[in-house]
Write a protein that holds these residues in place. Structure first.
Motif, PDB file in Angstrom:
ATOM      1  N   GLU A   1      66.656  61.042  40.152  1.00  0.00           N
ATOM      2  CA  GLU A   1      66.200  59.658  40.350  1.00  0.00           C
ATOM      3  C   GLU A   1      66.104  59.321  41.842  1.00  0.00           C
ATOM      4  OE1 GLU A   1      64.916  57.608  38.006  1.00  0.00           O
ATOM      5  OE2 GLU A   1      65.151  59.379  36.730  1.00  0.00           O
TER       6      GLU A   1
ATOM      7  N   LYS B   1      63.035  61.144  43.107  1.00  0.00           N
ATOM      8  CA  LYS B   1      61.815  60.422  42.746  1.00  0.00           C
ATOM      9  C   LYS B   1      61.609  59.202  43.645  1.00  0.00           C
ATOM     10  CE  LYS B   1      61.672  59.141  38.512  1.00  0.00           C
ATOM     11  NZ  LYS B   1      61.576  58.835  37.070  1.00  0.00           N
TER      12      LYS B   1
ATOM     13  N   THR C   1      58.010  54.784  40.786  1.00  0.00           N
ATOM     14  CA  THR C   1      58.870  55.882  40.319  1.00  0.00           C
ATOM     15  C   THR C   1      58.629  56.230  38.850  1.00  0.00           C
ATOM     16  OG1 THR C   1      60.685  54.349  39.856  1.00  0.00           O
ATOM     17  CG2 THR C   1      60.719  55.472  41.992  1.00  0.00           C
TER      18      THR C   1
END
Length: 83
Positions: free
Chosen positions: A7, A10, A21
């Protein structure tokens, strides 16, 4: 192996290319989906390695085209950068 968070990874890509994202996943193609050329990929690589403090041999980057491949390369072969 490094313990990168996908995460966060990204988010770094999103900030660099200006894509949300939610539009980025492991199969996102950096050329077709993120509209980067080879110079743009090099810039993205420089940005990401700076953010995460890792380096990778450039010879390993030549055949990369998917976001997941970049993540795996950094996570598996990234070497902590020296200050």
């Amino acid at each position: 192996m490094n313990n990168l968070d996908f995460e966060e990874f990204k988010k770094a890509i999103s900030d660099y290319v200006g894509v949300d994202t939610e539009e980025i996943n492991e199969n996102t193609d950096v050329y077709d989906d993120l509209y980067l050329d080879s110079l743009g990929l090099f810039g993205l690589g420089s940005e990401i390695t700076d953010i995460f403090g890792l380096t990778v041999p450039l010879s390993l980057v030549a055949s990369i085209s998917k976001v997941g491949e970049i993540f795996d390369l950094l996570n598996e072969k990234g070497i902590p950068a020296e200050d």
